[in-house]
Design a protein around this motif. Sequence first.
Motif, PDB file in Angstrom:
ATOM      1  N   LEU A   1     -93.312 -32.797  68.619  1.00 22.99           N
ATOM      2  CA  LEU A   1     -92.501 -33.982  68.882  1.00 22.99           C
ATOM      3  C   LEU A   1     -91.746 -33.844  70.205  1.00 22.99           C
ATOM      4  CD1 LEU A   1     -90.996 -34.727  65.344  1.00 22.99           C
ATOM      5  CD2 LEU A   1     -92.819 -35.985  66.512  1.00 22.99           C
ATOM      6  N   ALA A   2     -91.231 -32.640  70.464  1.00 22.92           N
ATOM      7  CA  ALA A   2     -90.487 -32.405  71.706  1.00 22.92           C
ATOM      8  C   ALA A   2     -91.397 -32.549  72.929  1.00 22.92           C
ATOM      9  CB  ALA A   2     -89.852 -31.014  71.671  1.00 22.92           C
ATOM     10  N   ILE A   3     -92.632 -32.034  72.809  1.00 25.22           N
ATOM     11  CA  ILE A   3     -93.589 -32.140  73.924  1.00 25.22           C
ATOM     12  C   ILE A   3     -93.895 -33.602  74.207  1.00 25.22           C
ATOM     13  CG2 ILE A   3     -95.985 -31.721  74.580  1.00 25.22           C
ATOM     14  CD1 ILE A   3     -95.783 -29.017  73.098  1.00 25.22           C
ATOM     15  N   LYS A   4     -94.135 -34.357  73.156  1.00 26.54           N
ATOM     16  CA  LYS A   4     -94.473 -35.765  73.334  1.00 26.54           C
ATOM     17  C   LYS A   4     -93.280 -36.558  73.862  1.00 26.54           C
ATOM     18  CE  LYS A   4     -97.390 -37.795  70.544  1.00 26.54           C
ATOM     19  NZ  LYS A   4     -98.598 -37.852  71.407  1.00 26.54           N
ATOM     20  N   ASN A   5     -92.090 -36.267  73.375  1.00 24.58           N
ATOM     21  CA  ASN A   5     -90.880 -36.963  73.854  1.00 24.58           C
ATOM     22  C   ASN A   5     -90.652 -36.678  75.335  1.00 24.58           C
ATOM     23  OD1 ASN A   5     -90.338 -38.139  71.400  1.00 24.58           O
ATOM     24  ND2 ASN A   5     -88.987 -36.490  70.719  1.00 24.58           N
ATOM     25  N   LYS A   6     -90.930 -35.440  75.745  1.00 24.41           N
ATOM     26  CA  LYS A   6     -90.748 -35.073  77.152  1.00 24.41           C
ATOM     27  C   LYS A   6     -91.730 -35.831  78.043  1.00 24.41           C
ATOM     28  CE  LYS A   6     -90.399 -31.043  80.181  1.00 24.41           C
ATOM     29  NZ  LYS A   6     -90.477 -29.559  80.257  1.00 24.41           N
ATOM     30  N   LEU A   7     -92.956 -36.006  77.546  1.00 30.45           N
ATOM     31  CA  LEU A   7     -93.976 -36.704  78.329  1.00 30.45           C
ATOM     32  C   LEU A   7     -93.608 -38.164  78.552  1.00 30.45           C
ATOM     33  CD1 LEU A   7     -97.307 -35.333  76.739  1.00 30.45           C
ATOM     34  CD2 LEU A   7     -96.430 -34.887  79.055  1.00 30.45           C
TER      35      LEU A   7
ATOM     36  N   LEU B   1    -103.262 -27.877  74.508  1.00 26.69           N
ATOM     37  CA  LEU B   1    -104.094 -28.916  73.912  1.00 26.69           C
ATOM     38  C   LEU B   1    -104.153 -30.134  74.831  1.00 26.69           C
ATOM     39  CD1 LEU B   1    -102.902 -28.731  70.194  1.00 26.69           C
ATOM     40  CD2 LEU B   1    -105.195 -28.162  71.032  1.00 26.69           C
ATOM     41  N   PHE B   2    -105.301 -30.771  74.871  1.00 23.21           N
ATOM     42  CA  PHE B   2    -105.450 -31.978  75.687  1.00 23.21           C
ATOM     43  C   PHE B   2    -104.609 -33.112  75.120  1.00 23.21           C
ATOM     44  CE2 PHE B   2    -107.661 -36.009  76.516  1.00 23.21           C
ATOM     45  CZ  PHE B   2    -107.670 -35.991  77.900  1.00 23.21           C
ATOM     46  N   PHE B   3    -104.500 -33.142  73.784  1.00 22.06           N
ATOM     47  CA  PHE B   3    -103.752 -34.219  73.145  1.00 22.06           C
ATOM     48  C   PHE B   3    -103.279 -33.785  71.769  1.00 22.06           C
ATOM     49  CE2 PHE B   3    -103.541 -37.948  70.353  1.00 22.06           C
ATOM     50  CZ  PHE B   3    -102.666 -38.759  71.068  1.00 22.06           C
ATOM     51  N   ILE B   4    -102.047 -34.168  71.432  1.00 17.58           N
ATOM     52  CA  ILE B   4    -101.500 -33.968  70.089  1.00 17.58           C
ATOM     53  C   ILE B   4    -101.127 -35.344  69.553  1.00 17.58           C
ATOM     54  CG2 ILE B   4     -99.759 -32.826  68.654  1.00 17.58           C
ATOM     55  CD1 ILE B   4     -99.207 -31.026  71.181  1.00 17.58           C
ATOM     56  N   GLY B   5    -101.719 -35.719  68.452  1.00 19.72           N
ATOM     57  CA  GLY B   5    -101.357 -36.971  67.812  1.00 19.72           C
ATOM     58  C   GLY B   5    -100.401 -36.725  66.666  1.00 19.72           C
ATOM     59  N   ILE B   6     -99.530 -37.659  66.417  1.00 15.55           N
ATOM     60  CA  ILE B   6     -98.590 -37.580  65.300  1.00 15.55           C
ATOM     61  C   ILE B   6     -98.963 -38.670  64.298  1.00 15.55           C
ATOM     62  CG2 ILE B   6     -96.174 -37.715  64.578  1.00 15.55           C
ATOM     63  CD1 ILE B   6     -96.790 -35.271  66.325  1.00 15.55           C
ATOM     64  N   VAL B   7     -99.258 -38.268  63.082  1.00 17.57           N
ATOM     65  CA  VAL B   7     -99.753 -39.210  62.073  1.00 17.57           C
ATOM     66  C   VAL B   7     -98.776 -40.358  61.855  1.00 17.57           C
ATOM     67  CG1 VAL B   7    -100.373 -39.459  59.630  1.00 17.57           C
ATOM     68  CG2 VAL B   7    -101.212 -37.499  60.942  1.00 17.57           C
TER      69      VAL B   7
ATOM     70  N   GLU C   1    -102.746 -44.272  72.968  1.00 12.48           N
ATOM     71  CA  GLU C   1    -102.464 -43.349  74.079  1.00 12.48           C
ATOM     72  C   GLU C   1    -103.670 -42.465  74.353  1.00 12.48           C
ATOM     73  OE1 GLU C   1    -100.006 -39.271  74.937  1.00 12.48           O
ATOM     74  OE2 GLU C   1     -99.382 -40.481  73.229  1.00 12.48           O
ATOM     75  N   LEU C   2    -104.281 -41.921  73.286  1.00 16.63           N
ATOM     76  CA  LEU C   2    -105.461 -41.073  73.456  1.00 16.63           C
ATOM     77  C   LEU C   2    -106.594 -41.863  74.101  1.00 16.63           C
ATOM     78  CD1 LEU C   2    -107.025 -38.448  72.982  1.00 16.63           C
ATOM     79  CD2 LEU C   2    -107.586 -39.286  70.681  1.00 16.63           C
ATOM     80  N   GLY C   3    -106.747 -43.113  73.680  1.00 12.71           N
ATOM     81  CA  GLY C   3    -107.786 -43.955  74.261  1.00 12.71           C
ATOM     82  C   GLY C   3    -107.619 -44.130  75.757  1.00 12.71           C
ATOM     83  N   ARG C   4    -106.391 -44.271  76.189  1.00 13.52           N
ATOM     84  CA  ARG C   4    -106.131 -44.406  77.628  1.00 13.52           C
ATOM     85  C   ARG C   4    -106.463 -43.111  78.365  1.00 13.52           C
ATOM     86  NH1 ARG C   4    -101.734 -47.479  75.608  1.00 13.52           N
ATOM     87  NH2 ARG C   4    -100.355 -45.661  75.646  1.00 13.52           N
ATOM     88  N   LYS C   5    -106.114 -41.979  77.766  1.00  9.03           N
ATOM     89  CA  LYS C   5    -106.369 -40.690  78.407  1.00  9.03           C
ATOM     90  C   LYS C   5    -107.869 -40.408  78.538  1.00  9.03           C
ATOM     91  CE  LYS C   5    -103.875 -37.050  77.235  1.00  9.03           C
ATOM     92  NZ  LYS C   5    -103.149 -36.651  78.438  1.00  9.03           N
ATOM     93  N   LEU C   6    -108.654 -40.919  77.577  1.00 12.94           N
ATOM     94  CA  LEU C   6    -110.092 -40.660  77.571  1.00 12.94           C
ATOM     95  C   LEU C   6    -110.915 -41.851  78.078  1.00 12.94           C
ATOM     96  CD1 LEU C   6    -110.350 -38.792  74.140  1.00 12.94           C
ATOM     97  CD2 LEU C   6    -110.632 -37.794  76.420  1.00 12.94           C
ATOM     98  N   ASN C   7    -110.220 -42.863  78.583  1.00  9.45           N
ATOM     99  CA  ASN C   7    -110.894 -44.053  79.113  1.00  9.45           C
ATOM    100  C   ASN C   7    -111.782 -44.729  78.076  1.00  9.45           C
ATOM    101  OD1 ASN C   7    -109.831 -43.772  81.805  1.00  9.45           O
ATOM    102  ND2 ASN C   7    -111.274 -42.088  82.103  1.00  9.45           N
ATOM    103  N   TRP C   8    -111.285 -44.793  76.841  1.00 11.17           N
ATOM    104  CA  TRP C   8    -112.018 -45.499  75.798  1.00 11.17           C
ATOM    105  C   TRP C   8    -111.917 -47.005  76.012  1.00 11.17           C
ATOM    106  CZ3 TRP C   8    -110.134 -42.895  70.599  1.00 11.17           C
ATOM    107  CH2 TRP C   8    -110.677 -41.598  70.520  1.00 11.17           C
TER     108      TRP C   8
END
Length: 245
Positions: free
Chosen positions: A237-243, A173-179, A188-195
């Motif tokens: 959560l583990a993927i995001k923590n690793k990033l 996935l390009f991005f996983i958000g946590i509610v 974070e998503l905004g930065r990745k997509l240059n919003w």
Amino acid sequence: MHIYYSLLNIHRRFFGTHQRNTDWSKVKLVSIHIPKTAGTSFIHSLKKQYGHQKVARIDINGNRTRINKTPVNKAYLYKNTAVIHGHFTIDLLHNHLSLPHNIPAITWLRDPVERVISNYYYLYKRLDEELNEEKKGLNILSKMRRSLLEYAQDERNCNRMSKFLKGIDLKDLFFIGIVENYDKDIQELGRKLNWSTPEIVMHNKTGKINKSIIDEKTKALIRSYNKKDQVLYEEALAIKNKLFS
């Protein structure tokens, strides 16, 4: 709300195109909306970033497909749709639309117990609104309404996040958000997509839930019915923590 979408569909009929003529190659982003994972808030943010006309809501349930809450065979879209957001699995979406297979896909996940509880009370509220028993003098709800645990035990309501993401490796996935981290993650998503700076829009259709009335034993049972979703959530959560470590 359905009247709004009907009027919007009429407007698209004159200024857009029938869905079968839509150029799906223009799509830049696919957003898989799992119920009760901030999807209503998120689609408002998408529309602010890409423009109302370029975001299409598509919901696929088996052979039933709706585009912007309109039956697919009657749906019109504005040209140059850039974002698809809605309830679907990625396989169903590609089966119904001629989409390139390299479009970035994103989704939002939520603690499985909180998601089930929110979904239950959302449906509870909707049932009240639709029947409006007090006004209509009915007495149906007490006969047909299920308890939270009865709802949670129904296999159709178990592990719904895993069902929506069937066939997807989270790492793809390009991005996983946590509610639970919505404000931070949408930035974070905004930065990745240059919003441009994302405006955080929150729409809580469920309303406040008095979670103190839901005891820990009930929550533990709900978690036991959603073991796959618990694994999925912890993996995310583990993927995001690793990033960010």
